[in-house]
Write an enzyme that holds these catalytic residues in place. Structure first.
Site, PDB file in Angstrom:
ATOM      1  N   ASP A 273       0.836  -1.194   0.000  1.00  0.00           N
ATOM      2  CA  ASP A 273       0.000   0.000   0.000  1.00  0.00           C
ATOM      3  C   ASP A 273       0.874   1.248   0.000  1.00  0.00           C
ATOM      4  OD1 ASP A 273      -1.920   1.945   0.285  1.00  0.00           O
ATOM      5  OD2 ASP A 273      -2.378   1.477   2.391  1.00  0.00           O
ATOM      6  N   LYS A 280       1.604   7.970   0.212  1.00  0.00           N
ATOM      7  CA  LYS A 280       2.067   8.033   1.603  1.00  0.00           C
ATOM      8  C   LYS A 280       3.438   8.710   1.650  1.00  0.00           C
ATOM      9  CE  LYS A 280      -0.128   3.807   3.375  1.00  0.00           C
ATOM     10  NZ  LYS A 280      -1.002   4.437   4.360  1.00  0.00           N
ATOM     11  N   ASP A 291       0.217  -4.893   4.631  1.00  0.00           N
ATOM     12  CA  ASP A 291      -1.177  -4.498   4.484  1.00  0.00           C
ATOM     13  C   ASP A 291      -2.083  -5.638   3.996  1.00  0.00           C
ATOM     14  OD1 ASP A 291      -2.890  -2.446   5.059  1.00  0.00           O
ATOM     15  OD2 ASP A 291      -2.794  -1.516   3.073  1.00  0.00           O
ATOM     16  N   ARG A 354     -11.008  -0.279   2.568  1.00  0.00           N
ATOM     17  CA  ARG A 354     -12.468  -0.363   2.678  1.00  0.00           C
ATOM     18  C   ARG A 354     -13.115  -0.575   1.319  1.00  0.00           C
ATOM     19  NH1 ARG A 354     -12.537   5.399   5.491  1.00  0.00           N
ATOM     20  NH2 ARG A 354     -10.488   4.610   6.059  1.00  0.00           N
TER      21      ARG A 354
HETATM   22  N1  BES Z   1      -3.073   0.382   5.360  1.00  0.00           N
HETATM   23  C1  BES Z   1      -3.393   1.682   5.817  1.00  0.00           C
HETATM   24  C2  BES Z   1      -3.595   1.737   7.343  1.00  0.00           C
HETATM   25  C3  BES Z   1      -2.397   1.421   8.187  1.00  0.00           C
HETATM   26  C4  BES Z   1      -1.563   2.427   8.643  1.00  0.00           C
HETATM   27  C5  BES Z   1      -2.133   0.128   8.576  1.00  0.00           C
HETATM   28  C6  BES Z   1      -0.470   2.131   9.439  1.00  0.00           C
HETATM   29  C7  BES Z   1      -1.054  -0.173   9.381  1.00  0.00           C
HETATM   30  C8  BES Z   1      -0.214   0.840   9.807  1.00  0.00           C
HETATM   31  C9  BES Z   1      -4.682   2.157   5.163  1.00  0.00           C
HETATM   32  O1  BES Z   1      -4.867   1.721   3.868  1.00  0.00           O
HETATM   33  C10 BES Z   1      -4.644   3.641   5.120  1.00  0.00           C
HETATM   34  O2  BES Z   1      -3.787   4.164   4.483  1.00  0.00           O
HETATM   35  N2  BES Z   1      -5.578   4.291   5.795  1.00  0.00           N
HETATM   36  C11 BES Z   1      -5.647   5.698   5.828  1.00  0.00           C
HETATM   37  C12 BES Z   1      -7.091   6.098   5.710  1.00  0.00           C
HETATM   38  C13 BES Z   1      -7.319   7.589   5.520  1.00  0.00           C
HETATM   39  C14 BES Z   1      -6.727   8.051   4.229  1.00  0.00           C
HETATM   40  C15 BES Z   1      -8.801   7.873   5.576  1.00  0.00           C
HETATM   41  C16 BES Z   1      -5.050   6.186   7.152  1.00  0.00           C
HETATM   42  O3  BES Z   1      -5.251   5.522   8.173  1.00  0.00           O
HETATM   43  O4  BES Z   1      -4.354   7.180   7.136  1.00  0.00           O
HETATM   44 ZN    ZN Z   2      -4.013  -0.004   3.346  1.00  0.00          ZN
HETATM   45 MN    MN Z   3      -3.958   2.928   2.463  1.00  0.00          MN
END
Ligand code: BES
Ligand code: ZN
Ligand code: MN
Length: 499
Positions: A273, A280, A291, A354
């Protein structure tokens, strides 16, 4: 893997390379230690008086040349206070013993398991936890290391000594079952630790096929063309930025009667991811190979359930994709039509989990599942809320959530519930489509679950956010840095409770 066996008898009469005696704090005068002390002519009492060993958790004391008894070495390991002892403590005791012995190149031991029972009647659970600890301490991910020779292998063999022959058969079953759980956990860990360059959605799919072949499961893979045909618009939106094609991976285990509705497990399988166009930051992006830990947990769990031949029907579904930015990637502002028909406005391409889960949750409805549980490293907000100590649980059925929490307490994979009131739905209402894939900063874990809830309307459902628990940032005995395999033990424990 360390070979585990069971034996009955008096600990002080055993010939062994190393006799391990677990000792609770404040129980230095137990009948066994008193007998041992008199055999050793008061040497033990002297040690206790000097406070070199007092029974506080973590303490270890190795004695050599104990010629008065048949063992070659004697290892005292402290259990801490009996009141505070729990299953996780026993598991960690097993790991501490294994690490201590392997570091000293002592390949075999005999552990007096009589003192381990926490409450009347749970002696078998205690033995299972100890076994798990011993076995997990031997886990390493060294597939990509050239130099393995300096490192010691796992403990070769451990014999667990129990008091009466009455419990021998049940205890042997417990250790065999613990080994199956550990194989599931190690499978999940291996998959999570696998680097992104070697871990395509196809790789996950082939792993599932391998598990299916070994365990006699039914495996179905839906390739990209099939996903397009059926209308997995949300999943395909995420997948379109990567040259690696997505798969929907499905494993079925039939241990129950043919008319019994299955339990469905759904695991997020984002093999890497990067965040997509909503890229990111570089810092720690490498960790995003984890992920797919939800998918790994689901695969590990179904493997273990099949090994244990539990009398349930189970279906495991893993939507497997890669989330990368590229000229073909989906964009913020895009509107995707999900498999359910609901339209989704993409506010942030990094909220991809999601999206793929939405389609997987819709698809699994065709099994008429009794219960659906999804596991996902879904939100960074979950780490803000609970840190690395607990998995967040949310759902549309309090009974299911409670059962999962209880299973977690029994086995040590801890869960903590967050609310999922309808009031949160307003935060993900779309401006240009039915819903949007981000609810902003507030209550990030809850709004992600509120999003999933829209696709889980037809059945009893719970969601586990394992973002904080899927990866160990620091090594501990039995849990090296990297994938933890979280979820496997919990799911197996929950399903056992159903049988
Ligand atoms: N895979 C990430 C969440 C994550 C972050 C898992 C750190 C493990 C460690 C997920 O896909 C993500 O990026 N979520 C975002 C959502 C936001 C953009 C609404 C997040 O948590 O920042
Ligand atoms: Zn993710
Ligand atoms: Mn993500």
């Amino acid at each position: 893997m360390t070979k585990i066996s069971i034996k009955t008898g008096n600990p002080l009469k055993q010939k062994t390379t190393c006799l391990v005696l677990p000792v609770y704090e404040g129980q230095l005068k137990s009948p066994l230690l008193t007998e041992l002390d008199s055999l050793l002519q008061g040497r033990l009492k002297k040690i206790f008086r000097s406070r070199e060993f007092s029974g506080k958790a973590g303490e270890m004391l190795l004695l050599h040349s104990v010629n008065e008894i048949p063992c070659e070495r004697l290892l005292l390991v402290a259990l801490g206070s009996k009141k505070q002892a729990d299953i996780s403590g026993l598991r960690s005791l097993g790991s501490q013993i294994a690490v201590y012995l392997t570091e000293r190149r002592i390949g075999r031991c005999l552990i007096d398991s009589n003192p381990l029972q926490l409450r009347k009647g749970d002696g078998v659970a205690a033995i299972a936890a100890l076994t798990e600890g011993l076995l997990l301490a031997g886990y390493r991910f060294d597939a990509y290391r050239e130099q393995k020779k300096d490192e010691t292998g796992p403990l070769q063999a451990a014999t667990l000594l129990i008091g009466t022959t009455r419990d021998k058969a049940a205890t042997e079953v417990a250790t065999r079952e613990a080994a199956a759980v550990c194989r599931g956990i190690c499978l999940a860990r291996d998959l999570v630790n696998q680097p992104g360059n070697c871990k395509s959605p196809l790789f996950l799919a082939e792993t599932a096929q391998k598990i299916a072949k070994e365990q006699g499961l039914r495996c179905t893979l839906l390739p990209k063309a099939e996903l397009e045909k059926q209308g997995f618009g949300a999943l395909l939106g995420v997948a379109q930025g990567s040259v690696r094609d997505p798969y929907l991976i499905v494993l079925e285990y039939h241990g129950g009667t043919s008319d019994e509705r299955p339990v469905a497990l759904v695991g997020k399988g984002v093999v890497f991811d990067a965040g997509g166009i909503s890229l990111k930051s570089a810092d720690k992006m490498d960790e995003m190979k984890m992920d797919m830990a939800g998918g790994a947990a689901v695969l590990g769990a179904i493997q273990t359930v099949a090994e244990l031949q539990l009398p349930v029907n189970l279906v495991a579904v893993v939507p497997a994709v890669e989330n990368l930015p590229s000229g073909t990637a989906y964009r913020p502002g895009d509107i995707l039509t999900s498999l359910s028909g609901k339209t989704i406005e993409v506010l942030n391409t990094d909220a991809e989990g999601r999206l793929i889960l939405a389609d997987a949750l819709t698809w699994v409805g065709q099994y008429n599942p009794r219960v659906v549980i999804d596991l996902a490293t879904l939100t960074g907000a979950c780490i803000v809320a609970l840190g690395h100590q607990a998995t967040a649980v949310l759902g549309n059925h309090d009974g299911l959530v409670r059962e999962l929490i209880k299973a977690g307490e029994r086995c040590g994979d801890r869960l903590w519930q967050l609310p999922l009131w309808d009031a949160y739905d307003a935060l993900i209402k779309g401006d240009f489509a039915d819903i949007k894939n981000s609810g902003g900063r507030a209550a990030g874990t809850i709004t992600a679950a509120a999003f999933l809830k829209q696709f889980a309307d037809d059945y009893t459902w719970a969601h586990l956010d394992i973002a904080g628990t899927a990866w160990a940032y620091k090594a501990a005995p039995g849990s090296p840095k990297g994938g933890t395999g979280v979820g496997v033990r919990l799911l197996v424990e929950y399903l056992r409770g159903q049988c």
